[in-house]
Each structure stands twice: as C-alpha cells, then as structure tokens.
Design a protein around this motif. Structure first.
Motif, PDB file in Angstrom:
ATOM      1  N   ILE A 106      21.257   0.078   9.944  1.00 19.18           N
ATOM      2  CA  ILE A 106      20.589  -1.396  10.242  1.00 19.18           C
ATOM      3  C   ILE A 106      19.333  -0.650   9.952  1.00 19.18           C
ATOM      4  N   ASP A 107      18.447  -0.698   8.682  1.00 15.39           N
ATOM      5  CA  ASP A 107      17.491  -0.026   8.532  1.00 15.39           C
ATOM      6  C   ASP A 107      16.385  -1.869   8.501  1.00 15.39           C
ATOM      7  N   ILE A 108      15.569  -1.365   9.539  1.00 12.17           N
ATOM      8  CA  ILE A 108      14.395  -2.027  10.325  1.00 12.17           C
ATOM      9  C   ILE A 108      13.188  -1.375   9.523  1.00 12.17           C
ATOM     10  N   ARG A 150      15.373 -11.431   6.681  1.00 13.70           N
ATOM     11  CA  ARG A 150      13.908 -11.755   7.244  1.00 13.70           C
ATOM     12  C   ARG A 150      14.422 -11.208   8.596  1.00 13.70           C
ATOM     13  N   GLY A 151      13.571 -10.281   9.322  1.00 12.04           N
ATOM     14  CA  GLY A 151      13.861 -10.342  10.591  1.00 12.04           C
ATOM     15  C   GLY A 151      12.388  -9.763  11.203  1.00 12.04           C
ATOM     16  N   ASP A 152      11.844  -9.963  12.346  1.00 11.33           N
ATOM     17  CA  ASP A 152      11.175  -9.207  12.689  1.00 11.33           C
ATOM     18  C   ASP A 152      11.975  -8.574  13.877  1.00 11.33           C
ATOM     19  N   LEU A 153      10.424  -7.162  14.021  1.00  4.77           N
ATOM     20  CA  LEU A 153      11.223  -5.803  14.575  1.00  4.77           C
ATOM     21  C   LEU A 153      10.558  -6.452  16.249  1.00  4.77           C
ATOM     22  N   ARG A 154       9.467  -7.691  16.343  1.00  3.26           N
ATOM     23  CA  ARG A 154       9.396  -7.703  17.401  1.00  3.26           C
ATOM     24  C   ARG A 154      10.306  -8.325  18.296  1.00  3.26           C
ATOM     25  N   LEU A 212      14.402   3.527  12.189  1.00  2.00           N
ATOM     26  CA  LEU A 212      12.580   2.686  12.404  1.00  2.00           C
ATOM     27  C   LEU A 212      11.490   3.533  12.473  1.00  2.00           C
ATOM     28  N   VAL A 213      11.772   3.636  10.714  1.00  2.00           N
ATOM     29  CA  VAL A 213      10.909   4.805  10.010  1.00  2.00           C
ATOM     30  C   VAL A 213       9.874   3.800   9.364  1.00  2.00           C
ATOM     31  N   ALA A 214       8.298   4.947   9.646  1.00  2.00           N
ATOM     32  CA  ALA A 214       7.333   4.250   9.383  1.00  2.00           C
ATOM     33  C   ALA A 214       7.361   2.857   9.623  1.00  2.00           C
ATOM     34  N   VAL A 257      16.418  -4.574   7.096  1.00  2.00           N
ATOM     35  CA  VAL A 257      15.751  -6.172   7.482  1.00  2.00           C
ATOM     36  C   VAL A 257      14.474  -5.773   6.982  1.00  2.00           C
ATOM     37  N   ASP A 258      13.544  -6.310   7.323  1.00  2.00           N
ATOM     38  CA  ASP A 258      11.949  -6.736   6.583  1.00  2.00           C
ATOM     39  C   ASP A 258      10.928  -8.092   7.171  1.00  2.00           C
ATOM     40  N   ASN A 259       9.883  -8.547   7.470  1.00  2.00           N
ATOM     41  CA  ASN A 259       9.322  -8.969   7.970  1.00  2.00           C
ATOM     42  C   ASN A 259       8.158  -9.427   6.852  1.00  2.00           C
ATOM     43  N   MET A 295       0.665  -0.578   0.018  1.00  2.00           N
ATOM     44  CA  MET A 295       0.064   0.046   0.093  1.00  2.00           C
ATOM     45  C   MET A 295       1.058   1.468  -0.026  1.00  2.00           C
ATOM     46  N   TYR A 296       2.081   1.173   1.095  1.00  2.00           N
ATOM     47  CA  TYR A 296       2.937   2.107   0.919  1.00  2.00           C
ATOM     48  C   TYR A 296       3.600   2.401  -0.103  1.00  2.00           C
ATOM     49  N   ASN A 297       4.016   1.763  -1.135  1.00  2.00           N
ATOM     50  CA  ASN A 297       4.403   1.824  -2.453  1.00  2.00           C
ATOM     51  C   ASN A 297       3.235   2.502  -3.585  1.00  2.00           C
ATOM     52  N   ASN A 315       8.628  11.446   4.209  1.00  2.00           N
ATOM     53  CA  ASN A 315       8.636  10.633   5.287  1.00  2.00           C
ATOM     54  C   ASN A 315       9.771   9.699   4.705  1.00  2.00           C
ATOM     55  N   ARG A 316      10.185   9.525   3.432  1.00  2.00           N
ATOM     56  CA  ARG A 316      10.808   9.607   2.816  1.00  2.00           C
ATOM     57  C   ARG A 316      12.076  10.655   2.429  1.00  2.00           C
ATOM     58  N   ALA A 317      11.485  11.837   2.177  1.00  2.00           N
ATOM     59  CA  ALA A 317      12.603  13.109   2.191  1.00  2.00           C
ATOM     60  C   ALA A 317      13.201  12.911   3.398  1.00  2.00           C
ATOM     61  N   PHE A 361       3.372  -0.008  13.703  1.00  2.00           N
ATOM     62  CA  PHE A 361       2.797  -1.775  13.383  1.00  2.00           C
ATOM     63  C   PHE A 361       3.218  -2.486  14.292  1.00  2.00           C
ATOM     64  N   LEU A 362       3.459  -1.665  15.478  1.00  2.13           N
ATOM     65  CA  LEU A 362       3.897  -2.657  16.904  1.00  2.13           C
ATOM     66  C   LEU A 362       2.244  -1.951  17.644  1.00  2.13           C
ATOM     67  N   THR A 363       2.008  -3.204  18.909  1.00  6.69           N
ATOM     68  CA  THR A 363       1.326  -2.685  19.625  1.00  6.69           C
ATOM     69  C   THR A 363       1.078  -2.621  20.834  1.00  6.69           C
TER      70      THR A 363
HETATM   71  C1  LIG Z   1       5.600   2.194   5.736  1.00  7.99           C
HETATM   72  S1  LIG Z   1       6.163   0.660   4.932  1.00  7.99           S
HETATM   73  C2  LIG Z   1       7.992   1.932   5.578  1.00  7.99           C
HETATM   74  C3  LIG Z   1       9.506   1.957   4.834  1.00  7.99           C
HETATM   75  C4  LIG Z   1      10.411   2.364   4.602  1.00  7.99           C
HETATM   76  N1  LIG Z   1      10.691   2.588   5.786  1.00  7.99           N
HETATM   77  C5  LIG Z   1       9.762   4.325   4.765  1.00  7.99           C
HETATM   78  O1  LIG Z   1       9.538   4.563   6.008  1.00  7.99           O
HETATM   79  O2  LIG Z   1       9.955   4.784   3.893  1.00  7.99           O
HETATM   80  C6  LIG Z   1       6.652  -0.531   6.514  1.00  7.99           C
HETATM   81  C7  LIG Z   1       7.624  -1.643   6.370  1.00  7.99           C
HETATM   82  O3  LIG Z   1       7.715  -2.432   7.460  1.00  7.99           O
HETATM   83  C8  LIG Z   1       7.451  -3.500   7.817  1.00  7.99           C
HETATM   84  N2  LIG Z   1       7.066  -4.062   8.907  1.00  7.99           N
HETATM   85  C9  LIG Z   1       6.173  -4.025   9.371  1.00  7.99           C
HETATM   86  N3  LIG Z   1       6.216  -4.774  10.997  1.00  7.99           N
HETATM   87  C10 LIG Z   1       7.021  -4.906  10.862  1.00  7.99           C
HETATM   88  C11 LIG Z   1       7.922  -5.880  11.573  1.00  7.99           C
HETATM   89  N4  LIG Z   1       7.350  -6.327  12.711  1.00  7.99           N
HETATM   90  N5  LIG Z   1       8.908  -6.718  11.265  1.00  7.99           N
HETATM   91  C12 LIG Z   1       9.840  -5.448  10.311  1.00  7.99           C
HETATM   92  N6  LIG Z   1       8.973  -4.970   9.538  1.00  7.99           N
HETATM   93  C13 LIG Z   1       7.577  -5.001   9.688  1.00  7.99           C
HETATM   94  C14 LIG Z   1       6.433  -3.756   6.791  1.00  7.99           C
HETATM   95  O4  LIG Z   1       6.265  -4.614   5.804  1.00  7.99           O
HETATM   96  C15 LIG Z   1       6.713  -2.896   5.967  1.00  7.99           C
HETATM   97  O5  LIG Z   1       7.566  -2.738   4.352  1.00  7.99           O
END
Ligand SMILES: C[S@@+](CC[C@H](N)C(=O)[O-])C[C@H]1O[C@@H](n2cnc3c(N)ncnc32)[C@H](O)[C@@H]1O
Length: 272
Positions: free
Chosen positions: A77-79, A129-133, A158-160, A105-107, A21-23, A56-58, A164-166
């Motif tokens: 490290i870009d998660i 492949r990794g989960d920020l949690r 930790l940009v946007a 890093v992305d999940n 969706m962001y894409n 946000n990208r800028a 996505f974390l509760t």
């Molecule tokens: C809105 S995009 C942001 C992309 C980029 N950081 C930016 O700001 O342009 C959010 C990204 O976070 C990833 N994401 C969401 N929850 C995540 C998690 N728990 N661990 C790792 N990545 C996660 C999504 O798959 C998505 O690629």
C-alpha cells in the motif's frame, strides 16, 4: 503537460503543487509553469534537491526489493504515491513477482489521473483517492480490501509524504492506526525530510512550500525516529537515504564531488 494546453477541469495549474514540483526535480514533464517556478526557487537554496529526489526513489526501490526477497511480502500500500516516474512501485514489485498486489493512494487529482491511466491494464493494482490523515478510511475502501488480505503481511510505503502532515495532523497516531490494522510481519517503509544539517536552506525551501498545495513540516532525527514506535527497525536502522543498504542504485550519492548532506532520514520497520 505542455504549458499551452489548458489544465484539465478541476486542476489548479496556478498554485505550485508538491507532487508536480517533485516530478520536476526528477526531470518529469507532468508539471506547469507555477510548479517549475517554485521548484526553481527551492533549487536555488538546495541545488541538490534533484539528486535527493533520485536518492529517495532509489531507497524506496531497495527497500521494496528487500521486503520481497527477505520478508516474503507480496502486498503493498503506497500512500503518497506521487506522479508516475521511472521505476514505479508496481514495476519493481512485478519484476520480482507478477502476482503481487499494489494499491496506490494519493490525495492529488493529477496524481490519480496519471496513475489510473498507467495502471488501467496492469493486473493486481488499484489507485485510490485517499488522505493519509484519515488512515482508516483508506484501509476500509472496498477497492483496497478487494486486493489486500489483512490476515497476511503488508508493506506500507510512506515515502516522502509524512512531512506534508503537520503536528496537528498527529502523524504518530496516523501510523499507529495503520500499524494496528496490519498483520505481524508487516513492514513500514518510510522516508522524511529533515532540517538537521542544512537548517537555513531547509527553512527557505519550506517557505516556498508554504505557498504551494501542501506545506512542509521539518522534523529532527528524534521526531522521525519516534514515527517508528511499535516497529522493530531492521538493520541498518534509520539512516541517510544512500546509507540504507547501498547497492549499484546508490552510485550517485554525491553532489558536486562531496557527500550529499543529510536532507532525509529513512528506514524500514517491521511489526513483530
Ligand atoms: C514528494 S511526493 C512523494 C512521491 C513518492 N512517494 C516518492 O517518494 O517518490 C509526495 C506525494 O504525497 C502526496 N500527499 C501529500 N499529502 C498527502 C496526504 N495527506 N494524503 C495522501 N497523499 C498526500 C502528494 O500529492 C504527492 O503525490
């Protein structure tokens, strides 16, 4: 991804996906019909979402340039990387120093596939492949440890992604784990969505994400500020996207001739 092409194995094309969706907001082509339909629902209540994604990208690009030029950071490290788009982290970083290292890093499997395809011939980079949690799992991955020297400062992006974390995911503790693993002089580059100004539209947008791959937790200014605990915020502190050290990148900080409403707070924190 053309609609008529079948989704690659293991990819769910029918559930709207936050990365895709962001894409779509950014004008990318790596999305399916379900992603576009959900993104259009968000754009109905928040027509400025495309501009916000660009802002946000800028912000991210300005923050990277800053930590390289002023703090001498050469490891990133870009998660929550997101799908590759114009002005990717490695492009900004390598324009400044081709020997600097970047770990993405992305999940999300779609993000990983695209990122690996793009980076296959780019030196000093890796995609995991990794989960920020599970931040310590990310930091202990061998491919990351091959590239990152933890005795030297690192910038964690930790940009946007933190929205996505509760609360149950305990984002403050996640950041504390990362912070405690990093050398003094390391930086945190953070942006996070907020409902502070456009509360009704934000709630409606969040409702769309509840049916998507990841739901959104809206946080207020103080809750986002709390995420910087243990970091020294560098000037101008935590502000709106286009107020963070604006330059020519920030030229489009208006929407329909008015200042963009506050949808995000962002900032850069430093470990003493
Ligand atoms: C809105 S995009 C942001 C992309 C980029 N950081 C930016 O700001 O342009 C959010 C990204 O976070 C990833 N994401 C969401 N929850 C995540 C998690 N728990 N661990 C790792 N990545 C996660 C999504 O798959 C998505 O690629």
């Amino acid at each position: 991804m053309p609609e008529e092409a079948p989704a690659p194995l293991g990819i769910d094309a029918t559930t709207p996906n936050a990365a895709r969706m962001y894409n779509y907001y950014l004008g990318g082509k790596d999305n399916f019909a379900a992603d576009r339909a959900a993104a259009e629902q968000v754009l109905k209540v928040a027509p400025e979402a495309r501009e916000l994604a660009r802002q946000n990208r800028a912000f991210m690009r300005r923050a990277i340039r800053h930590v390289m030029a002023d703090a001498g950071i050469r490891q990133f490290i870009d998660i929550g990387t997101g799908l590759p788009t114009e002005g990717n982290v490695h492009e900004i970083v390598h324009a400044h120093d081709p020997d600097a290292t970047i770990v993405y890093v992305d999940n999300d499997p779609v993000v990983l596939a695209h990122s690996r395809a793009i980076l296959s011939r780019t030196p000093h980079t890796a995609t995991l492949r990794g989960d920020l949690r599970q931040p310590l799992d990310i930091l202990s991955t061998p491919a990351l440890r091959d590239l990152i020297d933890f005795s030297k400062p690192v910038a964690v992006l930790l940009v946007a992604v933190l929205h996505f974390l509760t609360e149950d995911d305990k984002p403050g503790e996640v950041i504390a784990r990362l912070r405690d693993s990093l050398a003094p002089g390391s930086h945190l580059i953070l942006s996070h969505v907020t409902a502070d100004e456009r509360a009704h539209a934000a709630q409606q947008g969040a409702a769309v994400y509840r049916k998507a791959s990841s739901s959104i937790t809206l946080r207020n200014r103080q809750q986002i500020m709390d995420l910087f605990e243990g970091f020294e915020l560098i000037p101008p502190g935590m502000v709106k996207l286009h107020d963070w050290r604006p330059d020519e990148d920030s030229a489009f900080a208006t929407y329909r001739g008015r200042e963009l409403p506050t949808w995000f707070f962002c900032g850069v924190g430093r470990i003493r």
